[in-house]
Write an enzyme that holds these catalytic residues in place. Sequence first.
Site, PDB file in Angstrom:
ATOM      1  N   HIS A   1      23.840 -26.202   9.912  1.00 33.74           N
ATOM      2  CA  HIS A   1      22.518 -26.814  10.067  1.00 33.74           C
ATOM      3  C   HIS A   1      21.648 -26.764   8.805  1.00 33.74           C
ATOM      4  O   HIS A   1      21.164 -27.784   8.331  1.00 33.74           O
ATOM      5  CB  HIS A   1      21.761 -26.101  11.196  1.00 33.74           C
TER       6      HIS A   1
HETATM    7  O1  RIB Z   1      19.469 -24.086  15.718  1.00 32.12           O
HETATM    8  C1  RIB Z   1      20.011 -23.817  14.447  1.00 32.12           C
HETATM    9  C2  RIB Z   1      19.097 -22.961  13.649  1.00 32.12           C
HETATM   10  O2  RIB Z   1      18.914 -21.710  14.290  1.00 32.12           O
HETATM   11  C3  RIB Z   1      19.651 -22.622  12.248  1.00 32.12           C
HETATM   12  O3  RIB Z   1      18.599 -22.514  11.351  1.00 32.12           O
HETATM   13  C4  RIB Z   1      20.299 -21.284  12.459  1.00 32.12           C
HETATM   14  O4  RIB Z   1      20.344 -20.504  11.261  1.00 32.12           O
HETATM   15  C5  RIB Z   1      19.352 -20.653  13.436  1.00 32.12           C
HETATM   16  O5  RIB Z   1      18.230 -20.158  12.695  1.00 32.12           O
END
Ligand code: RIB
Length: 312
Positions: A242
Amino acid sequence: MNYLQKIPIILDGDPGHDDAIAWMLAFARQELDIRGVTTVSGNASLERTTRNMLQIFTLLGGRSIPLARGSERPITRLPFATPSVHGVSGLDGPALPEPDIALSELSGVGLMAKILRESETPVTLVPTGPLTNVGALLLAHPELKTKIAHISLMGGGILKGNWTPAAEFNILADPDAAKIVFESGIPITMAGLDVTEKALITPADFERIRAVGNKVAVIVADWLCFFYEFHKQLGYPGAPVHDPVAVIALVKPEILTIQEMYVQVETYGEFCKGATIGDVYKVSGKPPNAKVIMDIDRGAFVDLIVDAVSRY
Ligand code: RIB
Ligand code: CA
């Protein structure tokens, strides 16, 4: 590229395997001038995410970058960690070097404010965890809002959630902070689940990264292997990495598909707390407040990660 042309940024996150990879990417890119890094609780406690930050920048060799410990907990809610995804430490997997960098004596908000106050040009914030520090900064220092050029964040999802059916983890962890950010009027780029669930790095890609052969490449490959364990059980063909997408929005926007949209954050509700509600059909009459990233060229994404590890 000289410092005058580089984009000054502050990284803020809850490392977190994907935060760590985002920071590795940012530190490798000559377009970016990392002025500081701050931590927040999220994937793990603040203690753990802060230790992880020190180890990450020891590994990367970022000894001249000010590093500060951010907010202990969200503005109104209590923190909840995600050991099932990132492990108890928040960055389980490969052993990392013991930190050889001292923390700033400033708080996260204090370091952010100092950087903004002293910068000759406005600074871009790149939060990849709950938005507590950024929300707190905007509440504590409204006079510095004009020194924030842009917020390129990982969080949210239009009609998508990964912690509840409606909400993505970073927004759900601190919806009040997210509401402050999305209502701030500061230009926002939102790397939500719409794009980050397509930012997949597969086991074949892990080995391409590992084959680069240096210490950082091997550790990034090991981070990806660990991070993929959770997602493999859910049937993913690769790890949805992500956080680096929020960095790619700054250095390679041409591999992204972006839609301008008015986005609101739900801070109440039994089913929808933490949802980012996008006005896709423009029925609100409100002007867009965010550039929402909707798609990514996955191959080009992986190439950027391979290129980044090759620079260590
Ligand atoms: O939903 C994904 C996010 O949540 C990313 O930033 C992961 O590192 C967690 O923080
Ligand atoms: Ca994160």
